[in-house]
Design a protein around this motif. Structure first.
Motif, PDB file in Angstrom:
ATOM      1  N   MET A 130       0.841  -1.200   0.000  1.00  0.00           N
ATOM      2  CA  MET A 130       0.000   0.000   0.000  1.00  0.00           C
ATOM      3  C   MET A 130       0.872   1.244   0.000  1.00  0.00           C
ATOM      4  O   MET A 130       0.660   2.195  -0.725  1.00  0.00           O
ATOM      5  CB  MET A 130      -0.926  -0.025   1.226  1.00  0.00           C
ATOM      6  N   ALA A 131       1.871   1.229   0.864  1.00  0.00           N
ATOM      7  CA  ALA A 131       2.796   2.357   0.962  1.00  0.00           C
ATOM      8  C   ALA A 131       3.539   2.569  -0.347  1.00  0.00           C
ATOM      9  O   ALA A 131       3.797   3.691  -0.775  1.00  0.00           O
ATOM     10  CB  ALA A 131       3.780   2.118   2.103  1.00  0.00           C
ATOM     11  N   VAL A 132       3.873   1.403  -0.978  1.00  0.00           N
ATOM     12  CA  VAL A 132       4.577   1.484  -2.271  1.00  0.00           C
ATOM     13  C   VAL A 132       3.705   2.142  -3.316  1.00  0.00           C
ATOM     14  O   VAL A 132       4.150   2.962  -4.128  1.00  0.00           O
ATOM     15  CB  VAL A 132       5.012   0.076  -2.733  1.00  0.00           C
ATOM     16  N   THR A 133       2.417   1.772  -3.301  1.00  0.00           N
ATOM     17  CA  THR A 133       1.473   2.330  -4.280  1.00  0.00           C
ATOM     18  C   THR A 133       1.344   3.829  -4.120  1.00  0.00           C
ATOM     19  O   THR A 133       1.354   4.606  -5.088  1.00  0.00           O
ATOM     20  CB  THR A 133       0.098   1.661  -4.127  1.00  0.00           C
ATOM     21  N   GLU A 134       1.194   4.307  -2.833  1.00  0.00           N
ATOM     22  CA  GLU A 134       1.064   5.746  -2.589  1.00  0.00           C
ATOM     23  C   GLU A 134       2.330   6.485  -3.045  1.00  0.00           C
ATOM     24  O   GLU A 134       2.279   7.600  -3.580  1.00  0.00           O
ATOM     25  CB  GLU A 134       0.828   5.988  -1.099  1.00  0.00           C
ATOM     26  N   LYS A 135       3.481   5.820  -2.811  1.00  0.00           N
ATOM     27  CA  LYS A 135       4.734   6.446  -3.214  1.00  0.00           C
ATOM     28  C   LYS A 135       4.822   6.613  -4.729  1.00  0.00           C
ATOM     29  O   LYS A 135       5.272   7.654  -5.238  1.00  0.00           O
ATOM     30  CB  LYS A 135       5.892   5.592  -2.710  1.00  0.00           C
TER      31      LYS A 135
ATOM     32  N   ILE B 179       2.275   6.886  -6.738  1.00  0.00           N
ATOM     33  CA  ILE B 179       1.309   7.920  -7.151  1.00  0.00           C
ATOM     34  C   ILE B 179       1.907   9.296  -6.948  1.00  0.00           C
ATOM     35  O   ILE B 179       1.802  10.184  -7.801  1.00  0.00           O
ATOM     36  CB  ILE B 179      -0.009   7.759  -6.359  1.00  0.00           C
ATOM     37  N   LEU B 180       2.559   9.507  -5.776  1.00  0.00           N
ATOM     38  CA  LEU B 180       3.169  10.804  -5.499  1.00  0.00           C
ATOM     39  C   LEU B 180       4.264  11.135  -6.525  1.00  0.00           C
ATOM     40  O   LEU B 180       4.402  12.278  -6.981  1.00  0.00           O
ATOM     41  CB  LEU B 180       3.751  10.815  -4.086  1.00  0.00           C
ATOM     42  N   THR B 181       5.014  10.100  -6.864  1.00  0.00           N
ATOM     43  CA  THR B 181       6.079  10.317  -7.864  1.00  0.00           C
ATOM     44  C   THR B 181       5.496  10.786  -9.193  1.00  0.00           C
ATOM     45  O   THR B 181       6.011  11.705  -9.835  1.00  0.00           O
ATOM     46  CB  THR B 181       6.886   9.017  -8.067  1.00  0.00           C
TER      47      THR B 181
ATOM     48  N   TYR C 112       4.345  14.341  -8.947  1.00  0.00           N
ATOM     49  CA  TYR C 112       5.455  15.287  -9.035  1.00  0.00           C
ATOM     50  C   TYR C 112       5.928  15.469 -10.491  1.00  0.00           C
ATOM     51  O   TYR C 112       6.246  16.580 -10.929  1.00  0.00           O
ATOM     52  CB  TYR C 112       6.616  14.799  -8.167  1.00  0.00           C
ATOM     53  N   ILE C 113       5.955  14.338 -11.204  1.00  0.00           N
ATOM     54  CA  ILE C 113       6.388  14.403 -12.622  1.00  0.00           C
ATOM     55  C   ILE C 113       5.418  15.242 -13.443  1.00  0.00           C
ATOM     56  O   ILE C 113       5.811  16.107 -14.233  1.00  0.00           O
ATOM     57  CB  ILE C 113       6.525  12.990 -13.218  1.00  0.00           C
ATOM     58  N   VAL C 114       4.100  14.977 -13.209  1.00  0.00           N
ATOM     59  CA  VAL C 114       3.078  15.739 -13.948  1.00  0.00           C
ATOM     60  C   VAL C 114       3.153  17.207 -13.591  1.00  0.00           C
ATOM     61  O   VAL C 114       3.091  18.106 -14.454  1.00  0.00           O
ATOM     62  CB  VAL C 114       1.673  15.172 -13.657  1.00  0.00           C
ATOM     63  N   ALA C 115       3.289  17.481 -12.280  1.00  0.00           N
ATOM     64  CA  ALA C 115       3.370  18.868 -11.844  1.00  0.00           C
ATOM     65  C   ALA C 115       4.599  19.556 -12.442  1.00  0.00           C
ATOM     66  O   ALA C 115       4.547  20.717 -12.880  1.00  0.00           O
ATOM     67  CB  ALA C 115       3.408  18.929 -10.319  1.00  0.00           C
ATOM     68  N   GLY C 116       5.700  18.815 -12.475  1.00  0.00           N
ATOM     69  CA  GLY C 116       6.917  19.392 -13.065  1.00  0.00           C
ATOM     70  C   GLY C 116       6.744  19.710 -14.542  1.00  0.00           C
ATOM     71  O   GLY C 116       7.185  20.760 -15.028  1.00  0.00           O
ATOM     72  N   CYS C 117       6.097  18.770 -15.238  1.00  0.00           N
ATOM     73  CA  CYS C 117       5.863  19.000 -16.682  1.00  0.00           C
ATOM     74  C   CYS C 117       4.963  20.207 -16.895  1.00  0.00           C
ATOM     75  O   CYS C 117       5.186  21.027 -17.802  1.00  0.00           O
ATOM     76  CB  CYS C 117       5.246  17.752 -17.309  1.00  0.00           C
TER      77      CYS C 117
END
Length: 668
Positions: free
Chosen positions: A1-6, A8-10, A13-18
Motif C-alpha cells: 500500500m505504501a509502495v502504491t502511494e509512493k 502515485i506521489l512520484t 510530481y512528474i506531472v506537476a513538473g511538466c
C-alpha cells in the motif's frame, strides 16, 4: 500500500513538473511575442485587416506642336458574368432580351450569347468573360442591358476597368511616340518620346489606407488619402502631324516599290533644330511595313557618299583644295595598295574640278583628294572631323542612340587605305540623325544645333518648363566654306550633270547630296551584296527652312538601288507637299515693304486678299514655288518660264482678280 502511494506521489510530481515547465515555456513565448516579436506580429495582424493601397496617377498627354494628341490615357472595360448570384427567376426572365442586346452590339447571334449564359449557369461559373476592351460609352450601354442593370448581386454584372495608352495617329510614328513600361521588379523599359519624357508624364503615386471587410472586400479608412496622387504633366513635342503624315506615306510608298528591308525619314526645322517628323518602317515576313525599330536614331551605319560633304568641308577648311582644284579621276579607277576605288560611271569623268567631283559624286576624286592631301598627317583630317563633332553622340533623351565611329590613326581598323575610304563614307559610321545634324548645320551657315523633340512641359495652360534651341557648335566651319558647299549642294539638284538632277523641279528649290553605299561588301558571294540608298539636304535652297534625310536599306537590286532613284523621290515628295500645305511665311514677310497688303502671316494675307482686296499681289523677287502657291490659292492659272526667283509678272499688281484668269511669271 505504501509502495502504491509512493508511486502515485512520484507520478504527481512528474506531472506537476511538466505542467510547470510547460507554463514557463508559455510565459517565455508570450514575453517573446510581446516584447521581442511584438512589432512583427502587430504588423501581420494589421496587414490582414488594414492595408496601404497605391493610387495610380493619371499619366499626362503627349501632344504634337499644334496641340493634337499623340498619346493619351483612356479607360477600357472587360465585362464578366457571375452566374451564381443570379436567381433562376431573374435569369430566365432576362436571358433572351440580354442576349438580343449583346448580339445587336457585338455582331454575334443571340443564340450564341444565350448558350454562353446557360452553360455558365449550369457550371456555376462566377467569372465568365462576356466582352473585352470596351470603351466608356459601350461599357455604360452594356451596364444598362436587361439583367445586367440589376447590378453585381442580382444581375451578376462584373466590370473590370483598366487604363490603357492610346495613339490617335495609329501606326504613324508609333515607334517615335513609343511607350514606358515597368515590370514587377520596378524596372522601366523606355522607348521613344513616352520613355524619354516619362519623368514628366507619369506623375506621382498616391497612398490610401483601407480596411478588410466581409467577403475579402476592402473599404477606405477615413475620407482622405494618406498621400494624394499627382497627375502627370502634359508634354508638347516638336512633331508636326501633317509633316509626319507626309513623311510616313512617302517613305511607305517607296519601300513598297523597291521591296526594301527598312528605311527612315527625318525632317528638322533648320533654325531651331526641332524634329518635325521622324518615320521608321521595317518589313515583315509577309511584306508589310510597320514601325519596327527607331532606325533614324539607333542605327549607325556607313553613310556612303553623303559623307563627301564632311570630307569636302574638312579639305576646304584646311586649305587642302579649293572648289576649282583639278583632280584626275583616271578613267573611274584608282588603285591604292591592294584595293581599287571605283566610280559609278564606267570610264570615269576625266580631269574635273573638286566642285564637279562633288556634284557628280566621284569616288576616285574624293579618295585622291583626301589621301594625297592628308597622307603625311592623317591625324589632321580626323582632327578636323572631330572638331566638327562628328565623333560625338548627340546626347538625345531618347534611349538607344547609335554611336558614331571615326577612327584615329593607330587605332584598331586603321590602315593605309583608311583616308581614301573614309573620304567617301566607308570605314566611318553614323546614324541618319547624326548625318542630318551636320547637313542642317551647313544649311544654318555653320551653326550646329542639337536635334530637339520637345517644346515644353505643361500643367493645363501653365508652362512648367520650356525648351529652347541648344547649340552644339556655334561654327563647324567658316561662313565662306558653308556658302561654297551650299552652292554645290544646290548644283547637285539644279545642274544637269548633278546626281540629283532627276529630282529638279522649276516650281520649288531644294539642295542635297545623294548617297549609295555598299553593304555586306566583304562577303565572297556577290549575291549577298546589298545597298543603302540615301539622300540628305534641305529646302528651299536659297533660304533653308527644313532639312531632311531619307535612308532606305536593301532595296531590291533588280528594281534599283541608287540614292537618287530610291531615296531622292521621297525627299522630293516630302519637300513638295510641305511647300503645298505650308507656304513659307518668312519669304512672304520679306515683301511687306513692297506691298502693304501682304501681312506677316500668310493665312491672314490669303483671307484678306480674298475677302477685301481682290487684287493681284506683287510677287516680284519671290521664289517661283512661293509665287505659284500664292497665286493659285487666289484662283489664278499660272504659267512659269525659267527657274529661280520671279523677275517679271505679266499682270501688274493691284489688278482686280475678277479680270484675270491667267498670269505668266518669268523667273531668273
Amino acid at each position: 500500500m505504501a509502495v502504491t502511494e509512493k508511486n502515485i506521489l512520484t507520478r504527481l510530481y512528474i506531472v506537476a513538473g511538466c505542467l510547470f515547465l510547460f507554463s514557463m515555456a508559455v510565459i517565455i513565448k508570450l514575453v517573446s511575442i510581446q516584447m521581442v516579436h511584438g512589432d512583427k506580429y502587430k504588423k501581420l495582424a494589421m496587414d490582414r485587416t488594414e492595408k496601404m493601397f497605391t493610387i495610380a496617377p493619371n499619366r499626362g498627354n503627349l501632344y504634337s506642336d499644334d496641340g493634337s494628341l499623340l498619346a493619351t490615357s483612356v479607360s477600357r472595360y472587360d465585362i464578366r458574368f457571375d452566374a451564381v448570384t443570379v436567381k433562376s427567376q431573374d435569369f430566365e426572365a432576362n436571358i433572351k432580351p440580354l442576349s438580343d442586346s449583346l448580339a445587336l452590339m457585338f455582331g454575334k447571334s443571340a443564340s450564341y450569347y444565350e448558350q454562353l449564359f446557360r452553360k455558365a449557369k449550369a457550371n456555376k461559373n462566377r467569372y465568365k468573360l462576356i466582352a473585352r476592351n470596351l470603351d466608356y460609352s459601350d461599357y455604360m450601354a452594356v451596364k444598362g442591358f436587361p439583367l445586367f442593370d440589376k447590378g453585381p448581386n442580382r444581375g451578376g454584372f462584373i466590370a473590370e476597368q483598366r487604363t490603357v495608352r492610346e495613339h490617335p495617329l495609329g501606326k504613324i510614328a508609333e515607334r517615335s511616340v513609343g511607350y514606358e513600361r515597368v515590370d514587377e521588379n520596378g524596372y522601366f523599359t523606355r522607348v521613344g518620346l513616352e520613355g524619354a519624357f516619362g519623368q514628366y508624364l507619369r506623375g506621382k503615386e498616391g497612398k490610401r489606407l483601407k480596411q478588410k471587410i466581409a467577403k475579402g472586400q476592402w473599404k477606405p479608412i477615413g475620407l482622405d488619402n494618406i498621400i494624394e496622387p499627382q497627375d502627370g504633366y502634359d508634354v508638347v513635342s516638336t512633331i508636326d502631324i501633317n509633316i509626319q503624315d507626309i513623311a510616313h506615306h512617302a517613305l511607305l510608298g517607296q519601300l513598297e516599290k523597291y521591296k526594301a528591308d527598312h528605311g527612315c525619314v527625318i525632317v528638322m526645322e533648320t533654325k531651331t533644330g526641332e524634329i518635325k517628323a521622324i518615320s521608321n518602317l521595317g518589313r515583315t515576313d509577309d511584306g508589310k511595313y510597320y514601325e519596327r525599330l527607331n532606325y533614324a536614331i539607333g542605327e549607325s551605319h556607313e553613310p556612303g557618299s553623303t559623307f563627301k560633304l564632311m570630307s569636302l568641308v574638312a579639305a576646304l577648311e584646311d586649305r587642302v583644295v579649293d572648289t576649282t582644284t583639278i583632280i584626275d579621276t583616271e578613267k573611274g579607277r584608282w588603285r591604292l595598295y591592294d584595293r581599287t576605288v571605283r566610280d559609278s560611271k564606267h570610264g570615269g569623268y576625266g580631269k574635273i574640278s573638286v566642285a564637279r567631283a562633288f556634284e557628280v559624286s566621284s569616288n576616285t576624286a574624293f579618295a585622291k583628294m583626301i589621301h594625297n592631301g592628308y597622307k603625311e598627317k592623317p591625324g589632321k583630317y580626323v582632327n578636323r572631323l572631330m572638331n566638327m563633332n562628328l565623333h560625338q553622340e548627340l546626347g538625345l533623351p531618347i534611349k538607344g542612340e547609335g554611336k558614331p565611329v571615326i577612327r584615329y590613326p593607330g587605332e584598331k581598323g586603321w590602315s593605309g587605305i583608311s583616308l581614301a575610304w573614309m573620304s567617301h563614307g566607308y570605314e566611318v559610321s553614323m546614324t541618319p540623325l547624326q548625318t542630318l545634324t551636320f547637313y542642317n548645320a551647313i544649311a544654318n551657315d555653320g551653326e550646329m544645333l542639337k536635334p530637339r523633340l520637345i517644346k515644353e512641359v505643361k500643367e493645363w495652360n501653365k508652362t512648367i518648363h520650356k525648351f529652347d534651341k541648344e547649340v552644339i557648335n556655334p561654327s563647324i566651319c567658316t561662313k565662306e566654306t558653308a556658302a561654297k558647299v551650299k552652292q554645290l549642294l544646290n548644283n547637285v539638284v539644279e545642274q544637269k550633270h548633278g546626281t540629283g538632277h532627276g529630282l529638279y523641279s522649276p516650281n520649288f528649290s531644294m539642295a542635297g547630296k545623294t548617297g549609295t553605299c555598299q553593304k555586306n561588301y566583304a562577303a565572297k558571294d556577290p549575291n549577298k551584296l546589298r545597298y543603302i540608298s540615301s539622300f540628305a539636304g534641305y529646302f528651299p535652297a536659297d533660304n533653308p527652312k527644313y532639312s531632311c534625310i531619307v535612308v532606305i536599306h536593301e532595296p531590291d537590286k533588280s528594281v534599283g538601288y541608287y540614292g537618287a532613284d530610291v531615296s531622292g523621290p521621297v525627299f522630293k515628295s516630302v519637300a513638295q507637299k510641305i511647300y503645298a500645305t505650308s507656304p513659307l511665311i518668312d519669304e512672304v514677310k520679306s515683301l511687306e515693304s513692297e506691298n502693304e497688303n501682304l501681312n506677316t502671316e500668310y493665312q491672314h494675307y490669303y483671307v484678306q486678299s480674298q475677302k477685301k482686296h481682290n487684287k493681284v499681289p506683287n510677287v516680284m523677287g519671290m521664289s517661283g514655288m512661293d509665287a505659284v502657291s500664292i497665286l493659285e490659292n487666289l484662283g489664278l492659272r499660272v504659267e512659269i518660264k525659267g527657274n529661280g526667283k520671279v523677275k517679271k509678272q505679266s499682270i501688274a499688281h493691284g489688278t482686280a482678280l475678277d479680270k484675270v484668269e491667267k498670269i505668266v511669271l518669268v523667273l531668273s
